[in-house]
Design an enzyme around this catalytic site. Structure first.
Site, mmCIF file in Angstrom:
data_model
loop_
_atom_site.group_PDB
_atom_site.id
_atom_site.type_symbol
_atom_site.label_atom_id
_atom_site.label_comp_id
_atom_site.label_asym_id
_atom_site.label_seq_id
_atom_site.Cartn_x
_atom_site.Cartn_y
_atom_site.Cartn_z
ATOM 1 N N HIS A 172 2.567 -0.889 1.111
ATOM 2 C CA HIS A 172 1.386 -0.375 0.404
ATOM 3 C C HIS A 172 1.819 0.691 -0.597
ATOM 4 O O HIS A 172 2.564 1.614 -0.235
ATOM 5 C CB HIS A 172 0.415 0.297 1.383
ATOM 6 C CG HIS A 172 -0.161 -0.605 2.428
ATOM 7 N ND1 HIS A 172 -1.451 -1.070 2.382
ATOM 8 C CD2 HIS A 172 0.371 -1.127 3.565
ATOM 9 C CE1 HIS A 172 -1.700 -1.821 3.442
ATOM 10 N NE2 HIS A 172 -0.603 -1.871 4.184
ATOM 11 N N HIS B 53 4.795 -6.349 4.056
ATOM 12 C CA HIS B 53 4.236 -5.803 2.814
ATOM 13 C C HIS B 53 4.311 -4.289 2.837
ATOM 14 O O HIS B 53 4.211 -3.660 3.877
ATOM 15 C CB HIS B 53 2.794 -6.278 2.594
ATOM 16 C CG HIS B 53 1.880 -5.997 3.746
ATOM 17 N ND1 HIS B 53 1.832 -6.799 4.871
ATOM 18 C CD2 HIS B 53 1.003 -4.997 3.961
ATOM 19 C CE1 HIS B 53 0.946 -6.300 5.719
ATOM 20 N NE2 HIS B 53 0.433 -5.201 5.192
#
Ligand code: AMP
Length: 142
Positions: free
Chosen positions: A105, A103
């Site tokens: 941010h 992932h």
């Protein structure tokens, strides 16, 4: 490096087994708000395909996540009247990674305002729902 764990929390969100504040989805990527935001509008972008982090992610999926990151960052600048965007991404525990599905941010920033420490405070559900709605609409319109 460990093998990908299909029971990590983001895999469960991708399968719809856990809720999230979704802001964007296409055939290869998914994005939702971080529930412990370091700043309002803090968003996570994931490839849908299983990947622990950038060390095992197919390059095409990583490139697509980068495109979606840009799209969301551009929308976040407008919708949150941000002065800048911090993009962060961690690989393995030693690299600061806590959840082991890749992932990125995206953290909208205001000039002179420090980010909160990581995972320091859970945001209220109604606040997250409202921010997700606004950001999703801005992305859809972009
Ligand atoms: P890291 O693996 O270091 O990039 O950190 C994982 C991030 O996921 C942290 O910023 C957490 O606040 C966030 N997080 C953990 N659980 C959830 C969840 N259920 N929904 C949204 N964000 C989460």
């Amino acid at each position: 490096m460990h093998a990908y764990d299909p029971n990590n929390i983001f895999a469960k969100i991708l399968r719809g087994e856990l809720p999230c504040y979704k802001v964007y989805e296409d055939d290869r990527a998914f994005a939702f708000l971080d529930i412990m935001p370091r700043a309002p509008g803090h968003t996570l972008v994931l490839p849908k395909a299983p990947a622990r982090n950038i060390l095992d992610c197919p390059a095409d999926d990583l490139a697509h996540v980068a495109k979606v990151t840009q799209k969301i960052a551009q929308a976040a600048m407008k919708v949150f009247a941000a002065d800048g965007i911090t993009v962060q991404q961690f690989n393995e525990g030693a690299g600061g990674q806590v959840v082991f599905h890749l992932h990125v941010h995206i953290i909208p920033r205001k000039a002179g305002v420090m980010m909160k420490p990581p995972a320091s405070e859970k945001e209220k559900p109604d606040v997250l729902a409202e921010l997700a709605k606004k950001l999703a609409a801005a992305i859809a319109a972009s």
